[in-house]
Write an enzyme that holds these catalytic residues in place. Sequence first.
Site, PDB file in Angstrom:
ATOM      1  N   ASN A  39      -4.708   5.873  -2.376  1.00 22.85           N
ATOM      2  CA  ASN A  39      -4.189   6.258  -1.059  1.00 22.85           C
ATOM      3  C   ASN A  39      -3.492   7.613  -1.066  1.00 22.85           C
ATOM      4  O   ASN A  39      -3.418   8.272  -0.036  1.00 22.85           O
ATOM      5  CB  ASN A  39      -3.271   5.171  -0.499  1.00 22.85           C
ATOM      6  CG  ASN A  39      -4.084   3.990   0.020  1.00 22.85           C
ATOM      7  OD1 ASN A  39      -5.254   4.139   0.363  1.00 22.85           O
ATOM      8  ND2 ASN A  39      -3.480   2.826   0.054  1.00 22.85           N
TER       9      ASN A  39
ATOM     10  N   SER B 208       0.828  -1.215   0.000  1.00 21.65           N
ATOM     11  CA  SER B 208       0.000   0.000   0.000  1.00 21.65           C
ATOM     12  C   SER B 208       0.852   1.251   0.000  1.00 21.65           C
ATOM     13  O   SER B 208       0.431   2.273  -0.517  1.00 21.65           O
ATOM     14  CB  SER B 208      -0.860   0.060   1.267  1.00 21.65           C
ATOM     15  OG  SER B 208      -1.936  -0.785   1.172  1.00 21.65           O
TER      16      SER B 208
ATOM     17  N   HIS C  23      -2.197  -3.664  -6.722  1.00 23.59           N
ATOM     18  CA  HIS C  23      -2.709  -3.162  -5.451  1.00 23.59           C
ATOM     19  C   HIS C  23      -4.216  -3.334  -5.358  1.00 23.59           C
ATOM     20  O   HIS C  23      -4.973  -2.614  -6.011  1.00 23.59           O
ATOM     21  CB  HIS C  23      -2.308  -1.683  -5.274  1.00 23.59           C
ATOM     22  CG  HIS C  23      -2.674  -1.129  -3.939  1.00 23.59           C
ATOM     23  ND1 HIS C  23      -3.337   0.062  -3.776  1.00 23.59           N
ATOM     24  CD2 HIS C  23      -2.497  -1.636  -2.688  1.00 23.59           C
ATOM     25  CE1 HIS C  23      -3.537   0.269  -2.489  1.00 23.59           C
ATOM     26  NE2 HIS C  23      -3.037  -0.742  -1.814  1.00 23.59           N
TER      27      HIS C  23
ATOM     28  N   GLU D  12      -5.341  -1.394  -8.764  1.00 24.08           N
ATOM     29  CA  GLU D  12      -4.337  -0.464  -9.277  1.00 24.08           C
ATOM     30  C   GLU D  12      -3.155  -1.289  -9.798  1.00 24.08           C
ATOM     31  O   GLU D  12      -2.569  -2.075  -9.050  1.00 24.08           O
ATOM     32  CB  GLU D  12      -3.867   0.486  -8.170  1.00 24.08           C
ATOM     33  CG  GLU D  12      -4.936   1.499  -7.771  1.00 24.08           C
ATOM     34  CD  GLU D  12      -4.497   2.474  -6.684  1.00 24.08           C
ATOM     35  OE1 GLU D  12      -5.007   3.610  -6.676  1.00 24.08           O
ATOM     36  OE2 GLU D  12      -3.653   2.117  -5.828  1.00 24.08           O
TER      37      GLU D  12
HETATM   38  P1  NAI Z   1      -1.935  -9.405   7.325  1.00 26.70           P
HETATM   39  O1  NAI Z   1      -1.130  -9.154   8.552  1.00 26.70           O
HETATM   40  O2  NAI Z   1      -3.388  -9.702   7.459  1.00 26.70           O
HETATM   41  O3  NAI Z   1      -1.273 -10.630   6.529  1.00 26.70           O
HETATM   42  C1  NAI Z   1       0.089 -10.764   6.282  1.00 26.70           C
HETATM   43  C2  NAI Z   1       0.429 -12.254   6.338  1.00 26.70           C
HETATM   44  O4  NAI Z   1       1.753 -12.456   5.828  1.00 26.70           O
HETATM   45  C3  NAI Z   1       0.416 -12.848   7.752  1.00 26.70           C
HETATM   46  O5  NAI Z   1      -0.511 -13.929   7.773  1.00 26.70           O
HETATM   47  C4  NAI Z   1       1.863 -13.328   7.978  1.00 26.70           C
HETATM   48  O6  NAI Z   1       1.902 -14.566   8.676  1.00 26.70           O
HETATM   49  C5  NAI Z   1       2.361 -13.496   6.554  1.00 26.70           C
HETATM   50  N1  NAI Z   1       3.795 -13.355   6.380  1.00 26.70           N
HETATM   51  C6  NAI Z   1       4.614 -12.444   6.945  1.00 26.70           C
HETATM   52  N2  NAI Z   1       5.879 -12.594   6.478  1.00 26.70           N
HETATM   53  C7  NAI Z   1       5.851 -13.635   5.602  1.00 26.70           C
HETATM   54  C8  NAI Z   1       6.820 -14.276   4.787  1.00 26.70           C
HETATM   55  N3  NAI Z   1       8.097 -13.877   4.803  1.00 26.70           N
HETATM   56  N4  NAI Z   1       6.431 -15.296   4.004  1.00 26.70           N
HETATM   57  C9  NAI Z   1       5.144 -15.702   3.989  1.00 26.70           C
HETATM   58  N5  NAI Z   1       4.171 -15.133   4.737  1.00 26.70           N
HETATM   59  C10 NAI Z   1       4.532 -14.115   5.530  1.00 26.70           C
HETATM   60  O7  NAI Z   1      -1.657  -8.160   6.365  1.00 26.70           O
HETATM   61  P2  NAI Z   1      -2.577  -7.567   5.178  1.00 26.70           P
HETATM   62  O8  NAI Z   1      -3.459  -6.504   5.719  1.00 26.70           O
HETATM   63  O9  NAI Z   1      -3.161  -8.699   4.411  1.00 26.70           O
HETATM   64  O10 NAI Z   1      -1.475  -6.806   4.291  1.00 26.70           O
HETATM   65  C11 NAI Z   1      -0.558  -7.494   3.467  1.00 26.70           C
HETATM   66  C12 NAI Z   1       0.019  -6.534   2.425  1.00 26.70           C
HETATM   67  O11 NAI Z   1      -1.043  -5.977   1.671  1.00 26.70           O
HETATM   68  C13 NAI Z   1       0.824  -5.353   2.979  1.00 26.70           C
HETATM   69  O12 NAI Z   1       1.883  -5.074   2.108  1.00 26.70           O
HETATM   70  C14 NAI Z   1      -0.182  -4.205   2.955  1.00 26.70           C
HETATM   71  O13 NAI Z   1       0.438  -2.949   2.796  1.00 26.70           O
HETATM   72  C15 NAI Z   1      -0.981  -4.549   1.707  1.00 26.70           C
HETATM   73  N6  NAI Z   1      -2.350  -4.009   1.655  1.00 26.70           N
HETATM   74  C16 NAI Z   1      -3.166  -4.020   2.760  1.00 26.70           C
HETATM   75  C17 NAI Z   1      -4.459  -3.513   2.681  1.00 26.70           C
HETATM   76  C18 NAI Z   1      -5.378  -3.547   3.867  1.00 26.70           C
HETATM   77  O14 NAI Z   1      -6.450  -2.907   3.784  1.00 26.70           O
HETATM   78  N7  NAI Z   1      -5.047  -4.248   4.953  1.00 26.70           N
HETATM   79  C19 NAI Z   1      -4.993  -2.943   1.420  1.00 26.70           C
HETATM   80  C20 NAI Z   1      -4.083  -3.079   0.294  1.00 26.70           C
HETATM   81  C21 NAI Z   1      -2.809  -3.558   0.441  1.00 26.70           C
END
Ligand code: NAI
Length: 304
Positions: free
Chosen positions: A208, A137, A158, A170
Amino acid sequence: IARNFSSSSAVQSAIKHVTVIGGGLMGSGIAQVAAQAGQNVTLVDVSSDVLAKSQKSIGNNLGRVAKKMYKDNPKEGEKFVSEALGRIKTATDPVEAAKATDLVVEAIVENLQVKHKLFSQLDAAAPAHTIFASNTSSLSINEIASAVKRKDKFGGLHFFNPVPVMKLLEVIRGADTSDMTYQTMMQWGKEVGKTCITCKDTPGFVVNRLLVPYVAEAIRLYERGDASARDIDIAMKLGAGYPMGPLELADYVGLDTNKFILDGWHKKYPQEQLFKPIPLLNKLVSEGKLGIKSGEGIYKYDKK
Ligand code: NAI
């Protein structure tokens, strides 16, 4: 006639198998929409507990989709759910998963070093044709791509939360993203049911870049005491037609997430007034008031 790269319908996406890395909020949604669209998916997370939870929530979400799509034919609905679920494999080793895949979509923790480590490992293991994309993001696609050799096959995809519901994708072209990679990403986005827009690799891309400073300005307005929180939210809902007010949105997204993004951009662009730290936001986060998830943020919520 020169080939028209702006018409994505002319190009067939070469993506038959996608590996989604990170099985959290975003990754599970991305895996779901790809499987729903008929693609084979490997969903990877370091935690097998997370994977079990993701599979369960994907199953529930697909059940809801099937109920709507196959109102009069529950048998077909069941088939739709089991077929889509059957297309999703899970794994805990990203490197192994990347050995036979056409596209990697990374949705792990928002940390540049951790993303670098992952992508450099994947770069060594994945076939030459495999495209890498990040769902970041707030980080720069070019900076993430600096960890790989295949910079021409790297871009941003994205998505928005909740992924199965939000229609926008995006597509970010980095400095070295090739036309072919860009076209393939656009086509793939369409295949998984999204409306794609093209973005450059600038902070926050389009959504964003507009939304984060807007929410920040709303918190500043409230901090100055110029209007009550309730009135600010009512103003933007009834006066601008937004479905949610900015302060409700801040609590929904999480005040820690708002602060994390603002702080990252402020560090990188210290002159930009719109990215300046907000004392009230910092205070709330330091008190553990993170929004809906912690029971209190700008507003107080009933604990369940
Ligand atoms: P989240 O915390 O729900 O999920 C991330 C997952 O990645 C966790 O389950 C963790 O165990 C896993 N993880 C961490 N390091 C790892 C690795 N080295 N290998 C494999 N798995 C690993 O986070 P979320 O909210 O899903 O965000 C993920 C990405 O998406 C971030 O880059 C965030 O900026 C982006 N994003 C988030 C949005 C949101 O609304 N939460 C919207 C758009 C993008």
